[in-house]
Design an enzyme around this catalytic site. Structure first.
Site, mmCIF file in Angstrom:
data_model
loop_
_atom_site.group_PDB
_atom_site.id
_atom_site.type_symbol
_atom_site.label_atom_id
_atom_site.label_comp_id
_atom_site.label_asym_id
_atom_site.label_seq_id
_atom_site.Cartn_x
_atom_site.Cartn_y
_atom_site.Cartn_z
ATOM 1 N N CYS A 196 0.852 -1.183 0.000
ATOM 2 C CA CYS A 196 0.000 0.000 0.000
ATOM 3 C C CYS A 196 0.894 1.242 0.000
ATOM 4 O O CYS A 196 1.779 1.357 0.844
ATOM 5 C CB CYS A 196 -0.893 -0.026 1.232
ATOM 6 S SG CYS A 196 -1.880 1.464 1.436
ATOM 7 N N CYS B 54 0.261 3.191 3.519
ATOM 8 C CA CYS B 54 0.646 2.698 4.846
ATOM 9 C C CYS B 54 1.705 1.594 4.806
ATOM 10 O O CYS B 54 2.218 1.196 5.851
ATOM 11 C CB CYS B 54 -0.578 2.199 5.615
ATOM 12 S SG CYS B 54 -1.198 0.604 5.065
ATOM 13 N N CYS C 232 -7.553 -0.734 1.113
ATOM 14 C CA CYS C 232 -6.557 -1.336 2.001
ATOM 15 C C CYS C 232 -7.216 -1.600 3.355
ATOM 16 O O CYS C 232 -7.816 -0.703 3.939
ATOM 17 C CB CYS C 232 -5.386 -0.375 2.158
ATOM 18 S SG CYS C 232 -4.191 -0.899 3.404
ATOM 19 N N CYS D 191 -5.371 0.715 6.299
ATOM 20 C CA CYS D 191 -5.516 2.173 6.430
ATOM 21 C C CYS D 191 -6.762 2.705 5.734
ATOM 22 O O CYS D 191 -7.001 3.904 5.752
ATOM 23 C CB CYS D 191 -4.273 2.887 5.912
ATOM 24 S SG CYS D 191 -4.100 2.833 4.129
ATOM 25 N N CYS E 189 -8.539 -4.567 -10.161
ATOM 26 C CA CYS E 189 -8.065 -3.512 -11.058
ATOM 27 C C CYS E 189 -7.604 -2.362 -10.166
ATOM 28 O O CYS E 189 -8.421 -1.663 -9.578
ATOM 29 C CB CYS E 189 -9.235 -3.109 -11.955
ATOM 30 S SG CYS E 189 -8.865 -1.813 -13.118
#
Ligand SMILES: [Zn+2]
Length: 139
Positions: free
Chosen positions: A48, A51, A97, A100, A122
């Site tokens: 991510c 984070c 995510c 976060c 995607c």
């Protein structure tokens, strides 16, 4: 479960670039074919961008020819959170995510790509940071 990451809007603005903030925190979408990982084949893990949580592995990335990096599965199911998205007059499934709660992209099903799950995560390149395996000696 990954550890939860919580920041205020001001903190996100301070740590992300304006483009990153727009995609990750305002659920924006980068232009197709504009992202840095669309055709990347590098072996590694995609984290991510906001984070640092590990989200996807390169071995589930496939060529979807849609203009965004596409994966048929997250690294583990608990890494992402799926939400119904009714914007743009259609119903899509948003991918965030799990750590976060930043926007990553959307997941589509049953498109006939012939992948093991028949799913296509995607994902915006700008939501991800690729960490090549070479950078992790001993793994
Ligand atoms: Zn995150």
């Amino acid at each position: 479960m990954p550890e939860k990451v919580q920041k205020t809007d001001a903190e996100w603005r301070a740590t992300l670039s304006p483009d990153e903030y727009h995609i990750l925190r305002e659920a924006g979408t980068e232009r197709p074919w504009s992202g840095e990982y669309v055709e990347t084949k590098t072996v590694g893990v995609y984290r991510c961008r906001a984070c640092g949580a590990e989200l996807f592995r390169s071995d589930t990335k496939f060529d979807s020819h849609c203009g965004w990096p596409s994966f048929w599965s997250p690294l583990a199911e608990d890494r992402v959170r799926l939400l119904e998205d009714r914007s743009l007059g259609t119903t899509r499934v948003e991918v965030r995510c799990a750590a976060c709660d930043s926007h990553l992209g959307h997941v589509f099903e049953g498109e006939g790509y012939g992948t093991p799950t028949d799913l296509r995560y995607c994902i915006n390149s700008i939501s991800l940071t690729l960490e090549p395996d070479e950078a992790q000696p001993g793994r």
